[in-house]
Design an enzyme around this catalytic site. Structure first.
Site, PDB file in Angstrom:
ATOM      1  N   ARG A 133      44.247  -7.895  90.635  1.00 18.29           N
ATOM      2  CA  ARG A 133      43.938  -9.225  90.345  1.00 18.29           C
ATOM      3  C   ARG A 133      44.305  -9.905  89.151  1.00 18.29           C
ATOM      4  O   ARG A 133      43.780  -9.840  88.165  1.00 18.29           O
ATOM      5  CB  ARG A 133      42.450  -9.172  90.743  1.00 18.29           C
ATOM      6  CG  ARG A 133      41.675 -10.435  90.819  1.00 18.29           C
ATOM      7  CD  ARG A 133      40.200 -10.291  90.929  1.00 18.29           C
ATOM      8  NE  ARG A 133      39.867  -9.787  92.312  1.00 18.29           N
ATOM      9  CZ  ARG A 133      39.625 -10.083  93.611  1.00 18.29           C
ATOM     10  NH1 ARG A 133      40.016 -11.481  93.685  1.00 18.29           N
ATOM     11  NH2 ARG A 133      39.383  -9.449  94.506  1.00 18.29           N
ATOM     12  N   SER A 183      46.875 -13.546 103.685  1.00 24.34           N
ATOM     13  CA  SER A 183      46.067 -14.324 104.657  1.00 24.34           C
ATOM     14  C   SER A 183      46.947 -15.438 105.365  1.00 24.34           C
ATOM     15  O   SER A 183      47.740 -16.103 104.868  1.00 24.34           O
ATOM     16  CB  SER A 183      44.916 -15.159 103.900  1.00 24.34           C
ATOM     17  OG  SER A 183      43.881 -14.153 103.261  1.00 24.34           O
ATOM     18  N   ARG A 239      50.849  -7.279  94.924  1.00 30.02           N
ATOM     19  CA  ARG A 239      50.409  -6.321  95.694  1.00 30.02           C
ATOM     20  C   ARG A 239      51.030  -5.583  96.522  1.00 30.02           C
ATOM     21  O   ARG A 239      50.896  -4.256  96.671  1.00 30.02           O
ATOM     22  CB  ARG A 239      49.142  -7.073  96.614  1.00 30.02           C
ATOM     23  CG  ARG A 239      47.928  -7.738  95.707  1.00 30.02           C
ATOM     24  CD  ARG A 239      46.965  -8.006  96.488  1.00 30.02           C
ATOM     25  NE  ARG A 239      45.603  -8.678  95.491  1.00 30.02           N
ATOM     26  CZ  ARG A 239      44.483  -8.609  96.086  1.00 30.02           C
ATOM     27  NH1 ARG A 239      44.089  -8.516  97.179  1.00 30.02           N
ATOM     28  NH2 ARG A 239      43.629  -8.948  95.062  1.00 30.02           N
ATOM     29  N   ARG A 288      45.740 -18.371  88.800  1.00 28.53           N
ATOM     30  CA  ARG A 288      44.448 -18.592  89.145  1.00 28.53           C
ATOM     31  C   ARG A 288      43.403 -18.149  88.445  1.00 28.53           C
ATOM     32  O   ARG A 288      43.798 -16.977  87.584  1.00 28.53           O
ATOM     33  CB  ARG A 288      43.890 -17.640  90.453  1.00 28.53           C
ATOM     34  CG  ARG A 288      44.754 -18.189  91.631  1.00 28.53           C
ATOM     35  CD  ARG A 288      44.609 -17.464  93.051  1.00 28.53           C
ATOM     36  NE  ARG A 288      45.302 -18.152  94.132  1.00 28.53           N
ATOM     37  CZ  ARG A 288      45.384 -17.426  95.296  1.00 28.53           C
ATOM     38  NH1 ARG A 288      44.741 -16.523  95.604  1.00 28.53           N
ATOM     39  NH2 ARG A 288      46.122 -17.775  96.104  1.00 28.53           N
ATOM     40  N   GLU A 301      43.476  -6.509 100.969  1.00 29.12           N
ATOM     41  CA  GLU A 301      44.117  -7.634 101.458  1.00 29.12           C
ATOM     42  C   GLU A 301      45.529  -7.890 100.803  1.00 29.12           C
ATOM     43  O   GLU A 301      45.535  -7.728  99.656  1.00 29.12           O
ATOM     44  CB  GLU A 301      43.485  -8.942 101.266  1.00 29.12           C
ATOM     45  CG  GLU A 301      44.001 -10.232 101.743  1.00 29.12           C
ATOM     46  CD  GLU A 301      43.389 -11.450 101.063  1.00 29.12           C
ATOM     47  OE1 GLU A 301      44.134 -12.485 100.846  1.00 29.12           O
ATOM     48  OE2 GLU A 301      42.242 -11.392 100.691  1.00 29.12           O
TER      49      GLU A 301
END
Length: 430
Positions: free
Chosen positions: A277, A352, A391, A262, A349
């Protein structure tokens, strides 16, 4: 993509759902394009009928020797042919404009999704586990003594630029162990089919799951027009792209452990320290393709699959129902799982879990044939992380940290680490 027939039937409901997403009403614009397209299609069909009749009369006029009538009819055939071509071109242009508009609109929230603009309006459903109680100030993952030699951002920046990391030694092995642990649980206990997918896809696949056309800047495009996947949702969901499958094929449950890429185009200045990130990361991704009647239950099942990994690792977390303004583009309902990070003193987070209804299936033209007969129907698609490996690594390190800089590791990982139970302050497994 959206069902134009549903918009025609209930434009007010469509606009109300867009408003829940924070968007202005668009049904009138959509329906005007739709009407213009349909008018031209009808006009082309009428002109085609006129041309067909005139073509038949041309032969009769020729046979009767009526040269004036013959020339008149032949001119009419030519005029109708040109008119049909013009109307078809206009209909095609209107159709493309309508498709482009619909492709750029997000999915409509389910009725039980709360209204809200951002994460502040999300609803906490439950908390599991207890955050550790330290008698010292906990550090962030990259500050731990046990991590210093195994998590190298400087060398990664030399190799690739910012937001990359080079893992080595015990940290690299722990990262690998986490991915293996996740894929093992999801396949052997939760019944998902392990799938090895490409990480490069063509543009149509990115359109199919909704990354394009709106979010191209968030992903990486190669010089030959392919795209690096931002998540294995793209590859796993598109397995059914263009297919009409038997109902007995459903549900299909896939899981893949892949690298993801990403650009983080909209995240300048956010989470710049550590590996929270990154541009490249590993994720254990779950995708289900289901019958429409089963998709809500399937989302709950997937949520439990993701939560179960954290339960086994002994990590505290909370589960949130996202408000309409905080959901992803393709979702009609999303649950976020947030893990406790002591170094940040907050939940972040880590997964999801979303159901997309028929939204992606319409974009992919993915259908199933009902076992009792009738027209093919669109499948429903769902996706969720089970979990994001990097994460989870952060959470394991921060929650297991000790005052001397060492890290105690979760019992569930010991078999994957040769029976080792900790990383000592020098960075060695012991």
């Amino acid at each position: 993509m959206h069902d134009i027939r549903a918009i025609r039937d209930t434009p007010e409901a469509f606009d109300a759902a867009l408003a829940k997403r924070g968007l202005a009403p668009l049904s009138s614009t959509i329906l005007a394009l739709d009407e213009a397209r349909r008018e031209r299609i009808l006009a082309a069909e009428t002109a085609q009928a006129d041309q067909n009749r005139a073509s038949k009369d041309v032969g009769a006029a020729k046979a009767s020797g009526d040269e004036e009538k013959f020339n008149e009819l032949r001119s009419l055939v030519a005029e109708k042919k040109a008119e049909i071509a013009r109307l078809n071109d206009e209909a095609k242009a209107k159709d493309q404009a309508l498709t482009d508009l619909l492709m750029g609109l997000p999915n409509l929230p389910a009725d039980d999704v709360p209204e809200g603009a951002d994460e502040a309006d999300n609803i906490e459903l439950h908390r599991r586990g207890t955050p550790p109680d330290f008698d010292f100030k906990p550090l962030e993952h990259y500050q731990l003594a046990a991590v210093q030699d195994g998590m190298d951002f400087e060398t990664a920046a030399k190799l690739s630029g910012s937001r990359f990391v080079l893992l080595s030694g015990a940290i690299a092995r722990l990262h690998r162990a986490l991915g293996q642990f996740m894929i093992d649980i999801q396949t052997t206990e939760n019944g998902l089919t392990e799938t090895q997918t490409p990480v490069l896809v063509n543009e149509a696949m990115m359109y199919g799951t909704g990354q394009l056309p709106k979010f191209g800047e968030d992903s990486y495009k190669t010089t030959d027009g392919q795209w690096l996947i931002p998540t294995a949702e793209v590859t796993l969901t598109n397995i059914v792209n263009g297919l009409t499958i038997e109902e007995s094929y459903l549900p299909r449950r896939h899981v893949a452990l892949t690298q993801c890429f990403r650009s983080e185009a909209g995240s300048a200045g956010r989470d710049t320290s550590g590996m929270l990130r990154q541009h490249q990361f590993e994720k254990c991704e779950m995708v289900s393709v289901t019958h429409p009647d089963a998709s809500d239950d399937e989302q709950q099942r997937m949520l439990k699959c993701a939560e179960g990994i954290l339960d086994r690792l002994g990590l505290a977390y909370r589960t949130m129902l996202l408000c309409a303004g905080d959901m992803g583009f393709g979702a009609i309902r999303t649950y976020d799982i947030e893990v406790w990070l002591p170094g940040q003193n907050t939940y972040r987070e880590i997964s999801s879990v979303s159901t997309c209804g028929a939204f992606q299936a319409r974009r992919m033209n993915a259908r199933f044939k009902p076992s009792e007969g009738g027209k093919p129907q669109f499948v429903h698609t769902l996706n969720g992380s089970g979990l994001a490996v990097g994460r989870t690594l952060i959470a394991v390190l921060e929650n297991g940290q000790q005052v001397d800089g060492s890290v105690h590791l979760p019992h569930a990982l010991h078999p994957y680490l040769g029976g080792k139970t900790r990383i000592d302050a020098s960075g060695a497994l012991s």
